[in-house]
Scaffold this motif. Structure first.
Motif, PDB file in Angstrom:
ATOM      1  N   SER A 107       1.053  -1.442   0.210  1.00  0.00           N
ATOM      2  CA  SER A 107      -0.090  -0.009   0.337  1.00  0.00           C
ATOM      3  C   SER A 107       0.549   0.819  -0.296  1.00  0.00           C
ATOM      4  CB  SER A 107      -1.132  -0.378   1.416  1.00  0.00           C
ATOM      5  OG  SER A 107      -0.317   0.025   2.602  1.00  0.00           O
ATOM      6  N   ALA A 108       0.598   2.253  -0.426  1.00  0.00           N
ATOM      7  CA  ALA A 108       1.171   3.764  -0.710  1.00  0.00           C
ATOM      8  C   ALA A 108       1.447   3.776   0.431  1.00  0.00           C
ATOM      9  CB  ALA A 108       0.223   4.707  -1.381  1.00  0.00           C
ATOM     10  N   LYS A 109       1.001   3.533   1.605  1.00  0.00           N
ATOM     11  CA  LYS A 109       2.216   4.171   3.293  1.00  0.00           C
ATOM     12  C   LYS A 109       3.423   3.067   3.173  1.00  0.00           C
ATOM     13  CE  LYS A 109      -0.333   0.098   5.917  1.00  0.00           C
ATOM     14  NZ  LYS A 109      -1.224   0.331   6.721  1.00  0.00           N
ATOM     15  N   TYR A 110       3.380   2.667   2.436  1.00  0.00           N
ATOM     16  CA  TYR A 110       4.962   1.862   2.912  1.00  0.00           C
ATOM     17  C   TYR A 110       5.871   3.347   1.995  1.00  0.00           C
ATOM     18  CZ  TYR A 110       3.276  -2.716   4.512  1.00  0.00           C
ATOM     19  OH  TYR A 110       2.846  -3.473   5.224  1.00  0.00           O
ATOM     20  N   ALA A 111       5.119   3.491   1.061  1.00  0.00           N
ATOM     21  CA  ALA A 111       6.635   4.706   0.447  1.00  0.00           C
ATOM     22  C   ALA A 111       6.153   5.709   1.602  1.00  0.00           C
ATOM     23  CB  ALA A 111       5.840   5.065  -0.951  1.00  0.00           C
ATOM     24  N   ALA A 112       5.624   5.713   2.334  1.00  0.00           N
ATOM     25  CA  ALA A 112       5.356   7.585   2.805  1.00  0.00           C
ATOM     26  C   ALA A 112       6.193   7.399   4.196  1.00  0.00           C
ATOM     27  CB  ALA A 112       3.570   7.700   3.507  1.00  0.00           C
ATOM     28  N   ALA A 113       6.245   6.062   3.897  1.00  0.00           N
ATOM     29  CA  ALA A 113       7.335   5.571   5.385  1.00  0.00           C
ATOM     30  C   ALA A 113       8.812   6.122   5.317  1.00  0.00           C
ATOM     31  CB  ALA A 113       7.064   4.047   6.180  1.00  0.00           C
ATOM     32  N   ASP A 157      19.934   5.411  -1.260  1.00  0.00           N
ATOM     33  CA  ASP A 157      19.637   7.016  -2.383  1.00  0.00           C
ATOM     34  C   ASP A 157      17.512   7.096  -1.367  1.00  0.00           C
ATOM     35  OD1 ASP A 157      19.426   8.980  -3.066  1.00  0.00           O
ATOM     36  OD2 ASP A 157      20.761   8.672  -4.505  1.00  0.00           O
ATOM     37  N   TYR A 158      18.248   7.987  -0.297  1.00  0.00           N
ATOM     38  CA  TYR A 158      16.948   8.093   0.311  1.00  0.00           C
ATOM     39  C   TYR A 158      16.378   9.552  -0.913  1.00  0.00           C
ATOM     40  CZ  TYR A 158      16.197   5.702   4.443  1.00  0.00           C
ATOM     41  OH  TYR A 158      15.938   4.435   4.892  1.00  0.00           O
ATOM     42  N   ALA A 159      17.473  10.136  -1.628  1.00  0.00           N
ATOM     43  CA  ALA A 159      17.041  11.271  -2.058  1.00  0.00           C
ATOM     44  C   ALA A 159      15.531  10.448  -3.629  1.00  0.00           C
ATOM     45  CB  ALA A 159      17.819  11.853  -2.450  1.00  0.00           C
ATOM     46  N   ALA A 160      16.099   9.341  -3.892  1.00  0.00           N
ATOM     47  CA  ALA A 160      15.974   9.060  -5.191  1.00  0.00           C
ATOM     48  C   ALA A 160      14.627   7.699  -4.834  1.00  0.00           C
ATOM     49  CB  ALA A 160      16.377   8.082  -5.629  1.00  0.00           C
ATOM     50  N   LEU A 161      13.568   8.190  -3.876  1.00  0.00           N
ATOM     51  CA  LEU A 161      12.802   7.241  -3.343  1.00  0.00           C
ATOM     52  C   LEU A 161      10.775   7.748  -4.401  1.00  0.00           C
ATOM     53  CD1 LEU A 161      12.680   6.555   0.777  1.00  0.00           C
ATOM     54  CD2 LEU A 161      12.932   5.339  -1.613  1.00  0.00           C
ATOM     55  N   PRO A 162      10.545   7.217  -4.501  1.00  0.00           N
ATOM     56  CA  PRO A 162       9.151   7.437  -5.516  1.00  0.00           C
ATOM     57  C   PRO A 162       8.520   8.578  -4.272  1.00  0.00           C
ATOM     58  CG  PRO A 162       9.426   5.452  -4.984  1.00  0.00           C
ATOM     59  CD  PRO A 162      10.650   5.732  -3.784  1.00  0.00           C
ATOM     60  N   GLY A 163       8.505   9.620  -5.007  1.00  0.00           N
ATOM     61  CA  GLY A 163       7.715  11.255  -4.707  1.00  0.00           C
ATOM     62  C   GLY A 163       6.373  10.361  -4.063  1.00  0.00           C
ATOM     63  N   ALA A 164       5.611  11.818  -3.306  1.00  0.00           N
ATOM     64  CA  ALA A 164       4.217  11.462  -2.902  1.00  0.00           C
ATOM     65  C   ALA A 164       2.891  11.591  -4.805  1.00  0.00           C
ATOM     66  CB  ALA A 164       3.758  12.930  -1.824  1.00  0.00           C
ATOM     67  N   ASP A 165       3.333  11.465  -5.347  1.00  0.00           N
ATOM     68  CA  ASP A 165       2.412  11.897  -6.417  1.00  0.00           C
ATOM     69  C   ASP A 165       2.766  10.041  -7.127  1.00  0.00           C
ATOM     70  OD1 ASP A 165       5.097  12.403  -7.060  1.00  0.00           O
ATOM     71  OD2 ASP A 165       4.571  13.270  -8.677  1.00  0.00           O
ATOM     72  N   THR A 207      -6.753  -0.269  -1.205  1.00  0.00           N
ATOM     73  CA  THR A 207      -6.686   0.914  -0.991  1.00  0.00           C
ATOM     74  C   THR A 207      -5.853   0.621  -1.897  1.00  0.00           C
ATOM     75  OG1 THR A 207      -4.856   2.016   0.296  1.00  0.00           O
ATOM     76  CG2 THR A 207      -4.781  -0.686   0.441  1.00  0.00           C
ATOM     77  N   ALA A 208      -4.565   2.533  -2.011  1.00  0.00           N
ATOM     78  CA  ALA A 208      -3.939   2.376  -3.057  1.00  0.00           C
ATOM     79  C   ALA A 208      -2.557   1.576  -2.726  1.00  0.00           C
ATOM     80  CB  ALA A 208      -3.971   4.311  -2.731  1.00  0.00           C
ATOM     81  N   THR A 209      -1.503   2.410  -3.641  1.00  0.00           N
ATOM     82  CA  THR A 209      -0.185   1.776  -3.959  1.00  0.00           C
ATOM     83  C   THR A 209       0.689   2.222  -4.896  1.00  0.00           C
ATOM     84  OG1 THR A 209      -0.850   0.612  -6.271  1.00  0.00           O
ATOM     85  CG2 THR A 209      -1.292  -0.809  -4.312  1.00  0.00           C
ATOM     86  N   SER A 210       1.823   2.402  -4.742  1.00  0.00           N
ATOM     87  CA  SER A 210       3.400   3.170  -4.578  1.00  0.00           C
ATOM     88  C   SER A 210       3.971   2.244  -5.984  1.00  0.00           C
ATOM     89  CB  SER A 210       3.618   3.359  -3.981  1.00  0.00           C
ATOM     90  OG  SER A 210       4.712   3.818  -4.346  1.00  0.00           O
ATOM     91  N   PRO A 211       3.294   2.381  -7.306  1.00  0.00           N
ATOM     92  CA  PRO A 211       4.203   1.440  -8.263  1.00  0.00           C
ATOM     93  C   PRO A 211       5.414   1.666  -7.920  1.00  0.00           C
ATOM     94  CG  PRO A 211       2.241   2.331  -9.595  1.00  0.00           C
ATOM     95  CD  PRO A 211       2.862   2.913  -8.023  1.00  0.00           C
ATOM     96  N   GLY A 212       6.189   2.506  -7.886  1.00  0.00           N
ATOM     97  CA  GLY A 212       7.770   2.598  -8.180  1.00  0.00           C
ATOM     98  C   GLY A 212       7.954   2.290  -6.884  1.00  0.00           C
ATOM     99  N   PHE A 213       7.753   2.253  -5.301  1.00  0.00           N
ATOM    100  CA  PHE A 213       8.409   2.005  -4.231  1.00  0.00           C
ATOM    101  C   PHE A 213       7.707  -0.330  -4.534  1.00  0.00           C
ATOM    102  CE2 PHE A 213       7.433   0.172  -0.407  1.00  0.00           C
ATOM    103  CZ  PHE A 213       8.460   0.420   0.328  1.00  0.00           C
ATOM    104  N   ASP A 214       7.367  -0.342  -5.074  1.00  0.00           N
ATOM    105  CA  ASP A 214       7.113  -1.700  -5.423  1.00  0.00           C
ATOM    106  C   ASP A 214       8.044  -1.778  -6.089  1.00  0.00           C
ATOM    107  OD1 ASP A 214       4.395  -1.967  -4.606  1.00  0.00           O
ATOM    108  OD2 ASP A 214       3.233  -1.764  -5.583  1.00  0.00           O
ATOM    109  N   ALA A 215       8.538  -1.430  -7.848  1.00  0.00           N
ATOM    110  CA  ALA A 215       9.214  -1.838  -8.811  1.00  0.00           C
ATOM    111  C   ALA A 215      11.124  -1.834  -7.557  1.00  0.00           C
ATOM    112  CB  ALA A 215       9.546  -1.142  -9.192  1.00  0.00           C
ATOM    113  N   LEU A 216      11.306  -0.329  -7.457  1.00  0.00           N
ATOM    114  CA  LEU A 216      12.352  -0.314  -6.347  1.00  0.00           C
ATOM    115  C   LEU A 216      12.494  -1.743  -5.116  1.00  0.00           C
ATOM    116  CD1 LEU A 216      14.844   1.559  -5.142  1.00  0.00           C
ATOM    117  CD2 LEU A 216      12.834   2.557  -3.723  1.00  0.00           C
ATOM    118  N   CYS A 217      11.461  -2.432  -4.181  1.00  0.00           N
ATOM    119  CA  CYS A 217      11.881  -3.655  -3.301  1.00  0.00           C
ATOM    120  C   CYS A 217      12.130  -4.346  -4.326  1.00  0.00           C
ATOM    121  CB  CYS A 217      10.435  -3.612  -2.220  1.00  0.00           C
ATOM    122  SG  CYS A 217      10.066  -1.983  -1.524  1.00  0.00           S
TER     123      CYS A 217
END
Length: 756
Positions: A532-538, A558-566, A576-586
């Motif tokens: 869920s998108a809260k993992y990227a927010a965390a 590289d925390y600066a390269a994490l997916p943004g809030a958008d 619930t919503a997801t963060s595709p960029g966070f999924d791919a990064l993991c």
């Protein structure tokens, strides 16, 4: 269906073959529950993965849930009438049926009874549903008839099946900060089930019955000795004494069935007894029997001395003292009787008040000597019911883990949650509802669905408009949230925050007016490849705290390269919503690619999410402001001690993988504590850990030295090197360098080959 079928088979095997009758009965009950699960899944009345798993129950009803998160199809607030319900139906003159009781409680007389309960607080809410009609009574008393009628309309269709009133209960007026692990009633039931220990009973029989009898047989045969040779002569009256001992043996054997040493042919006692029976019968001993008899007599005298000698007398005196102590089940009966005077639904404030020495009055009916002390195993059970603050219970050893802490927290969080209601009766009712709701077992859910929340219960929604917006309410919840975080970190620094504890943090955070991204530990076997998108927010919140820290360098983040809030996508069919960029990064960091069909690969991906988010540690330290009492370096030192103890458990461990994961998770907490701003120079702290490692067992040192040396290099300023290409396996997951991780597709670096 595979998991329920396997559990059904296990229950059937235990029910049919276990030697203990109570265990067989519990297994039969499990078999019935799993049978219901399978039958109802097959029939379509139970849906696996849904937050409304039972077709004919509302989503907010508390379902009966078995291991693995499967609903049986029954409601916890259902079943036959409780005794207090049957008695109420008799007094009210209505049929002993739930819907009749529901209608009665809406009459003037029924509402008056509910109002008395509300004012006195003398009730016990075991399931959230039991607070519903008390809420109706409060709403009517507060003049909110619209909300009361709407709540009744929502409850009425289920009145024939669900229990909507609480049990009457007189409880001591403990303060809101007082909690307990088990109630006095639970401790009493646990002790009442204690049965005589067969091995202890056999030992006591051996010491008090068969050893003295063996001494008598030995004395008998020593009378026949000449120049050390037994059976060489027959003194006057010997045959009569032998016959009397044989007769006494049969009486003892009938009266004392626990010890079987007198029946085992190779035992000295059995050899002496058999020889005596042969002599009484007038049959001469065979050469073999005579040799066994001589050997038995010689060995008994050599080991213990002749009966009556000082050394023999001293031995038997010590053995008699050992056997004189009362058996545990007898002591348990005394303590069960003492616990009967305490309210069964609460803890007890003093263990000593329940576990003091046996009084003369108790000695008269129990058979236990007056002044005898209650044994530690019994005291241990009573100690679980000790009532006190969480800090007191942790110090007393009553709370040994973060999981146990999580079970106590609802009693604290309930007070903070209820503080926003200005009416005292409603605060008490809300707190009771909260505690009962936290006992609700989690369901197995799919599609990122969330568990039912407290504010979704109709009776909680009905009083939501009566909450106060006082700033003090937020301050109370914020204080409770920070205190809970401190208790968790100070008490169990090397442990992941368990999901029940995370749920309490979420609830307190909401009461404090926040919406922080708290993340749960996910199950690897049902992980669907997305978070869920809260993992990227965390993870972004962790970056605010840890950018360019030892933690970020050690785990190559590289925390600066994490997916943004958008970077948010709401997928059709998901809760619930997801963060595709966070999924791919993991997935990239795990080196598994997008595939998540293997449990180990799922674990590797989930572990990367835990690393990026710090699994709530950064949330606690940053926005919440948690600070350990002893400081971060001391916390890291304690965590390292746990790491070494866990690593020692790998030695000759036939199933080491769970321990490997625990080591890696504790290691991650250690790195975090060394990286928090204000923790001091991590290089100096790591050097102290290296000295500490020199003091542990060699095999533990060999397993951990490479990881600690790697951490020392990073603490000294080294970098991991160039970034790995997408999809490349991370060196260190199962290699000899890189961060210490728990999951791997290959052999783990902590395993040396001696585990099996």
């Amino acid at each position: 269906m595979g998991y329920p079928a396997a559990e059904l088979a296990r229950a059937a095997e235990t029910a049919g073959s276990h030697p203990d009758a109570q265990t067989r009965q519990r297994a039969r009950e499990r078999f019935a529950r799993w049978s219901a699960v399978l039958r109802r899944i097959a029939g379509g009345s139970v849906s696996v993965g849904s937050r409304q798993p039972v077709a004919d129950l509302p989503f907010w009803a508390t379902p009966q849930v078995v291991r693995g998160g499967f609903a049986t199809g029954e409601a916890v607030a259902g079943g036959p009438l409780r005794p207090y319900e049957a008695e109420l139906a008799r007094r009210a003159g209505v049929p002993a049926q739930r819907d009749a009781l529901f209608a009665y409680h809406l009459t003037e007389a029924g509402l008056a009874e509910l109002s008395v309960l509300l004012e006195s607080g003398a009730y016990r809410v075991e399931t959230p549903e039991e607070a519903a009609l008390l809420t109706v009574a409060w709403l009517l008393r507060a003049g909110d008839e619209t909300a009361a009628v709407g709540l009744v309309d929502e409850l009425r269709p289920h009145a024939h099946r669900l229990r909507f009133t609480p049990a009457p209960d007189d409880a001591p007026a403990y303060g809101p900060e007082v909690v307990w692990r088990e109630t006095a009633g639970a401790a009493r039931e646990r002790l009442a089930r204690r049965k005589p220990n067969g091995r202890v009973a056999a030992m006591q029989e051996a010491l008090t019955v068969w050893n003295p009898f063996a001494d008598q047989l030995l004395e008998l045969w020593l009378e026949t000795a000449r120049d050390g040779q037994v059976g060489a002569r027959t003194p006057a009256g010997w045959s009569d004494r032998a016959a009397a001992l044989v007769e006494r043996y049969h009486r003892l054997a009938a009266a004392h069935p626990h010890c079987g040493k007198h029946r085992r042919p190779k035992e000295n006692l059995a050899i002496l007894r058999a020889a005596t029976e042969e002599a009484v019968a007038g049959r001469p001993l065979s050469p073999r029997a005579r040799g066994l008899l001589q050997h038995a007599v010689d060995s008994m005298v050599r080991r213990r001395g002749r009966p009556g000698s000082p050394e023999h007398a001293a031995l038997r005196e010590r053995q008699s003292a050992d056997a004189a102590g009362p058996m545990l089940h007898t002591l348990a009966r005394v303590v069960v009787n003492r616990l009967a005077v305490f309210p069964p639904g609460c803890g007890i404030r003093s263990v000593e008040a329940v576990t003091g020495p046996i009084t003369p009055e108790e000695a008269a009916w129990s058979g236990v000597p007056a002044g005898a002390r209650i044994a530690e195993p019994i005291r241990r059970v009573v100690r679980r019911a000790l009532a006190g603050t969480v800090a007191e219970l942790i110090a007393a050893g009553v709370v040994p883990s973060a999981e146990v802490l999580a079970r106590l927290v609802p009693q604290i969080a309930a007070t903070a949650t209820a503080a926003s209601y200005p009416d005292e009766a409603l605060r008490s009712l809300t707190a009771a509802t909260y505690r009962a709701f936290r006992n609700r077992r989690s369901l197995l859910l799919t599609n990122l669905e969330h568990q039912v929340r407290l504010d979704e219960l109709p009776w909680v929604r009905a009083v939501a408009g009566h909450r106060s917006a006082l700033a003090g309410t937020h301050a109370s919840a914020t204080s409770a949230l920070r205190r809970l975080g401190e208790l968790a970190l100070d008490g169990f620094p090397a442990t992941l925050l368990p999901n029940p504890l995370v749920r309490e943090l979420v609830a307190l955070d909401r009461e404090a007016g926040g919406r922080l991204p708290w993340v749960e530990e996910l199950a690897t076997d049902i992980f669907e490849g997305t978070f869920s998108a809260k993992y990227a927010a965390a993870a972004r919140l962790a970056g605010d705290l840890l950018a360019d820290s030892l933690y970020a360098r050690y785990y190559d983040i590289d925390y600066a390269a994490l997916p943004g809030a958008d970077d948010v996508r709401r997928q059709e069919g998901r809760g619930t919503a997801t963060s595709p960029g966070f999924d791919a990064l993991c997935a990239i960091r795990a080196g598994t690619g997008p595939s998540w069909h293997r449990v180990a690969a799922n674990g590797m991906i989930i572990e990367q999410a835990q690393i990026l988010t710090t699994h709530n540690l950064a949330t606690l330290v940053g926005p919440v402001g948690v600070r350990p009492a002893a400081g971060w370096t001391a916390l890291a030192d304690r965590t390292f001690t746990v790491v070494t103890h866990l690593t020692a458990r790998l030695r000759h461990n036939p199933r080491p993988l769970r321990t490997v994961k625990d080591v890696a998770y504790a290691w991650r907490q250690l790195v975090f504590f060394l990286s928090v701003p204000g923790a001091g120079d991590p290089a100096l702290a790591v050097e102290g850990l290296r000295r500490k490692l020199d003091e542990v067992a060699p095999d533990v040192r060999d397993r951990l030295s490479p990881a600690l040396a790697d951490l020392a290099r990073i603490a000294a300023g080294e970098r991991r090197g160039p970034a790995r290409p997408p999809g490349a396996p991370e060196e260190g997951g199962d290699g000899a360098s890189g961060p210490l991780l728990g999951w791997t597709l290959g052999r783990h670096r902590l395993l040396t080959g001696d585990e099996r």
